[in-house]
Motif scaffolding. Structure first.
Motif, PDB file in Angstrom:
ATOM      1  N   PRO A  43       0.822  -1.209   0.000  1.00  0.00           N
ATOM      2  CA  PRO A  43       0.000   0.000   0.000  1.00  0.00           C
ATOM      3  C   PRO A  43       0.856   1.259   0.000  1.00  0.00           C
ATOM      4  O   PRO A  43       1.999   1.233   0.452  1.00  0.00           O
ATOM      5  N   LYS A  44       0.281   2.340  -0.521  1.00  0.00           N
ATOM      6  CA  LYS A  44       0.976   3.623  -0.551  1.00  0.00           C
ATOM      7  C   LYS A  44       0.102   4.650   0.158  1.00  0.00           C
ATOM      8  O   LYS A  44      -1.036   4.885  -0.251  1.00  0.00           O
ATOM      9  N   VAL A  45       0.607   5.242   1.203  1.00  0.00           N
ATOM     10  CA  VAL A  45      -0.160   6.196   2.003  1.00  0.00           C
ATOM     11  C   VAL A  45       0.506   7.558   1.906  1.00  0.00           C
ATOM     12  O   VAL A  45       1.709   7.689   2.155  1.00  0.00           O
ATOM     13  N   GLU A  46      -0.282   8.560   1.531  1.00  0.00           N
ATOM     14  CA  GLU A  46       0.229   9.924   1.440  1.00  0.00           C
ATOM     15  C   GLU A  46      -0.449  10.788   2.494  1.00  0.00           C
ATOM     16  O   GLU A  46      -1.612  10.571   2.829  1.00  0.00           O
ATOM     17  N   LYS A  47       0.267  11.749   2.988  1.00  0.00           N
ATOM     18  CA  LYS A  47      -0.299  12.679   3.969  1.00  0.00           C
ATOM     19  C   LYS A  47      -1.107  13.760   3.274  1.00  0.00           C
ATOM     20  O   LYS A  47      -0.697  14.291   2.247  1.00  0.00           O
ATOM     21  N   LEU A  48      -2.250  14.079   3.877  1.00  0.00           N
ATOM     22  CA  LEU A  48      -3.022  15.235   3.433  1.00  0.00           C
ATOM     23  C   LEU A  48      -2.424  16.492   4.053  1.00  0.00           C
ATOM     24  O   LEU A  48      -1.709  16.414   5.063  1.00  0.00           O
ATOM     25  N   PRO A  49      -2.708  17.663   3.478  1.00  0.00           N
ATOM     26  CA  PRO A  49      -2.193  18.892   4.092  1.00  0.00           C
ATOM     27  C   PRO A  49      -2.798  19.118   5.468  1.00  0.00           C
ATOM     28  O   PRO A  49      -3.912  18.666   5.767  1.00  0.00           O
ATOM     29  N   VAL A  78     -11.165  11.940  -5.060  1.00  0.00           N
ATOM     30  CA  VAL A  78     -11.483  11.542  -3.697  1.00  0.00           C
ATOM     31  C   VAL A  78     -10.188  11.601  -2.904  1.00  0.00           C
ATOM     32  O   VAL A  78      -9.223  10.902  -3.208  1.00  0.00           O
ATOM     33  N   LYS A  79     -10.132  12.455  -1.904  1.00  0.00           N
ATOM     34  CA  LYS A  79      -8.904  12.660  -1.136  1.00  0.00           C
ATOM     35  C   LYS A  79      -8.735  11.650  -0.014  1.00  0.00           C
ATOM     36  O   LYS A  79      -7.622  11.425   0.463  1.00  0.00           O
ATOM     37  N   GLY A  80      -9.815  11.065   0.431  1.00  0.00           N
ATOM     38  CA  GLY A  80      -9.724  10.072   1.487  1.00  0.00           C
ATOM     39  C   GLY A  80     -11.107   9.604   1.903  1.00  0.00           C
ATOM     40  O   GLY A  80     -12.116  10.237   1.583  1.00  0.00           O
ATOM     41  N   GLN A  81     -11.155   8.456   2.579  1.00  0.00           N
ATOM     42  CA  GLN A  81     -12.403   7.900   3.074  1.00  0.00           C
ATOM     43  C   GLN A  81     -12.211   7.362   4.485  1.00  0.00           C
ATOM     44  O   GLN A  81     -11.132   6.874   4.832  1.00  0.00           O
ATOM     45  N   ASN A  95      -9.022  23.428  16.163  1.00  0.00           N
ATOM     46  CA  ASN A  95      -7.861  23.751  17.001  1.00  0.00           C
ATOM     47  C   ASN A  95      -7.011  22.539  17.363  1.00  0.00           C
ATOM     48  O   ASN A  95      -6.106  22.630  18.177  1.00  0.00           O
ATOM     49  N   ARG A  96      -7.311  21.380  16.788  1.00  0.00           N
ATOM     50  CA  ARG A  96      -6.512  20.171  16.967  1.00  0.00           C
ATOM     51  C   ARG A  96      -6.497  19.412  15.638  1.00  0.00           C
ATOM     52  O   ARG A  96      -7.484  19.462  14.889  1.00  0.00           O
ATOM     53  N   PRO A  97      -5.442  18.673  15.350  1.00  0.00           N
ATOM     54  CA  PRO A  97      -5.377  17.941  14.074  1.00  0.00           C
ATOM     55  C   PRO A  97      -6.149  16.633  14.145  1.00  0.00           C
ATOM     56  O   PRO A  97      -5.613  15.552  13.859  1.00  0.00           O
ATOM     57  N   GLU A  98      -7.448  16.715  14.522  1.00  0.00           N
ATOM     58  CA  GLU A  98      -8.216  15.505  14.780  1.00  0.00           C
ATOM     59  C   GLU A  98      -9.597  15.559  14.134  1.00  0.00           C
ATOM     60  O   GLU A  98     -10.197  16.621  13.957  1.00  0.00           O
ATOM     61  N   ILE A  99     -10.083  14.374  13.795  1.00  0.00           N
ATOM     62  CA  ILE A  99     -11.440  14.154  13.290  1.00  0.00           C
ATOM     63  C   ILE A  99     -12.117  13.189  14.257  1.00  0.00           C
ATOM     64  O   ILE A  99     -11.509  12.208  14.693  1.00  0.00           O
ATOM     65  N   ASP A 122      -6.419  10.906  12.876  1.00  0.00           N
ATOM     66  CA  ASP A 122      -5.455  11.947  12.512  1.00  0.00           C
ATOM     67  C   ASP A 122      -5.921  12.616  11.220  1.00  0.00           C
ATOM     68  O   ASP A 122      -6.294  11.953  10.263  1.00  0.00           O
ATOM     69  N   LYS A 123      -5.906  13.928  11.196  1.00  0.00           N
ATOM     70  CA  LYS A 123      -6.434  14.684  10.069  1.00  0.00           C
ATOM     71  C   LYS A 123      -5.629  14.474   8.779  1.00  0.00           C
ATOM     72  O   LYS A 123      -6.176  14.570   7.688  1.00  0.00           O
ATOM     73  N   GLN A 124      -4.332  14.200   8.898  1.00  0.00           N
ATOM     74  CA  GLN A 124      -3.481  14.111   7.721  1.00  0.00           C
ATOM     75  C   GLN A 124      -3.330  12.688   7.197  1.00  0.00           C
ATOM     76  O   GLN A 124      -3.185  12.492   5.994  1.00  0.00           O
ATOM     77  N   THR A 125      -3.374  11.703   8.087  1.00  0.00           N
ATOM     78  CA  THR A 125      -3.155  10.328   7.653  1.00  0.00           C
ATOM     79  C   THR A 125      -4.415   9.468   7.694  1.00  0.00           C
ATOM     80  O   THR A 125      -4.435   8.377   7.119  1.00  0.00           O
ATOM     81  N   PHE A 126      -5.475   9.951   8.386  1.00  0.00           N
ATOM     82  CA  PHE A 126      -6.711   9.195   8.604  1.00  0.00           C
ATOM     83  C   PHE A 126      -6.469   7.941   9.445  1.00  0.00           C
ATOM     84  O   PHE A 126      -7.300   7.033   9.459  1.00  0.00           O
ATOM     85  N   GLU A 127      -5.349   7.869  10.132  1.00  0.00           N
ATOM     86  CA  GLU A 127      -5.105   6.750  11.033  1.00  0.00           C
ATOM     87  C   GLU A 127      -5.887   6.957  12.330  1.00  0.00           C
ATOM     88  O   GLU A 127      -5.946   8.072  12.852  1.00  0.00           O
ATOM     89  N   ALA A 128      -6.479   5.888  12.840  1.00  0.00           N
ATOM     90  CA  ALA A 128      -7.178   5.964  14.134  1.00  0.00           C
ATOM     91  C   ALA A 128      -6.162   6.115  15.257  1.00  0.00           C
ATOM     92  O   ALA A 128      -5.246   5.297  15.389  1.00  0.00           O
TER      93      ALA A 128
END
Length: 389
Positions: A43-49, A78-81, A95-99, A122-128
């Motif tokens: 797999p190839k994972v890229e960071k979002l801004p 599609v930037k991410g799911q 105010n935090r890099p979180e979803i 995480d907002k940039q990687t979508f990792e839990a």
């Protein structure tokens, strides 16, 4: 019988050889590709801004997935799911890099032990990066809609609406990642942030209950308005839009009800009609699902349906009407290419109107010109749209 089997095998081998010969005849010489592409890394994972562009928007497929998509460009990426299950709904921290995604699962798919939880991504990687289990298996399972979860206290706390059918609100500390307690709101539904640290909720008595919290998420005060929501004759939609701390609710028959929720002293303001007298004979009414939106010019956008009548209030509308709430005047009518039921307006220098029309997302400029139309593969029901800020 043996001869028939041998004959069939012979014919099969001959056919395979013929296919192989044909493919070889059409195979391109290796010399035509002197620089072959390198193997793709999987797999190839890229960071979002860290800060998403305002041309992106979250699309909630109501129990299927949460999709971050570029709606402001013809590239339509599609930037991410994020995975989603039953009535999943999300909050995006400023105010935090979180979803934060409130969700529900069962241990045996559609049965078994139920778990309600908030997953932190995480907002940039979508990792839990964390999880908060909600006690009592009470989270309201309706569909993706406003009022199921909300921030309060400068996004330190989340408010989760519960329905069993007894109604209550679970207060969650998102920083310490733990539930703080539960507040009963009998006869009332959904949560709308109000004041510095609190929320308001619509009640079956036609009133608005407002609750102020202390720093620990406990009730510090409560007040209830006079009845203003005529549930038997012209009830309010539960969908709303906010401008400068005032929340606007359309009614089924065509009123707009503002409620000032800036301070702890919540004020129900005078309502006003949406349909001019000249259009009343055509029976225009608000309709749809996410049927109202606002923009940075302090205008309101409302999905409207012609020839509306009892029972059509969730049907898609023909037009989007634009209102200036300061003057209480309609300033624009936008005719839709396809009837729409959920709308939102993007932010930034070039705002655009997003309209869910069945299994498509139509993107208009604010003068009503259709710019592009995006497929919504797999959409089975209504959609919630949340543009990036």
């Amino acid at each position: 019988m043996t001869m028939n089997i041998l004959r069939a095998m012979t014919l099969g081998v001959a056919a395979a050889l013929a296919i192989g010969t044909t493919q070889a005849a059409y195979a391109a010489p290796a010399a035509e590709f002197p620089n072959p592409l390198p193997p793709e890394i999987i797999p190839k994972v890229e960071k979002l801004p860290a800060h998403y562009p305002t041309t992106w928007s979250w699309l909630n497929y109501a129990g299927d997935r949460l999709e971050l998509r570029n709606v402001g460009s013809d590239t339509r990426e599609v930037k991410g799911q994020l995975a989603a299950h039953d009535s999943a709904i999300l909050l995006i921290a400023d105010n935090r890099p979180e979803i934060y995604v409130a969700d529900t699962v069962w241990s045996r798919g559609a049965r078994g032990t139920r778990t309600d939880f908030i997953t932190i991504y995480d907002k940039q990687t979508f990792e839990a990066t964390g999880e908060i289990v909600l006690p009592g298996t009470k989270r309201a399972l309706i569909t993706a809609m406003e009022g199921l979860i909300a921030f309060t206290d400068e996004q330190r706390m989340a408010l989760v609406f519960n329905f069993t059918p007894a109604s209550s609100v679970t207060v969650v500390d998102l920083v310490k990642r733990k539930p703080l307690g539960e507040i009963e709101i009998p006869g009332c539904s959904l949560v709308y942030p109000s004041g510095a640290r609190g929320f308001s909720t619509l009640c079956s008595s036609g009133t608005l209950l407002s609750i102020r919290l202390d720093a620990n998420g406990a009730v510090a005060g409560r007040s209830e308005s006079k009845a203003f929501n005529p549930l038997d004759t012209d009830p309010l939609f539960t969908q709303s839009a906010t401008l400068s701390g005032v929340r606007y609710f359309p009614s089924l028959h065509g009123r707009l009800q503002p409620v000032d929720m800036k301070g702890d002293d919540v004020k129900v303001l005078p309502d006003w009609p949406l349909v001019p007298a000249a259009d009343a004979a055509e029976h225009w009414r608000p309709s749809g699902w996410q049927l109202i939106a606002s923009d940075e010019q302090k205008l309101l956008y409302i999905v409207m349906q012609v020839d509306a009548h009892e029972g059509t209030h969730k049907d898609p509308g023909n037009e989007v009407w634009v209102f200036n709430p300061a003057t209480k005047v309609r300033v624009k009518r936008l005719r839709l290419v396809r009837r729409g039921q959920s709308i939102a307006v993007t932010h930034g220098a070039d705002p655009q109107l997003l309209v869910q029309a069945g299994e498509r997302l139509d993107v208009y400029d604010l003068q009503g010109m259709l710019l592009r139309s995006l497929d919504l593969p797999g959409l089975k029901s209504r959609m919630n749209i949340e543009p990036v800020r």
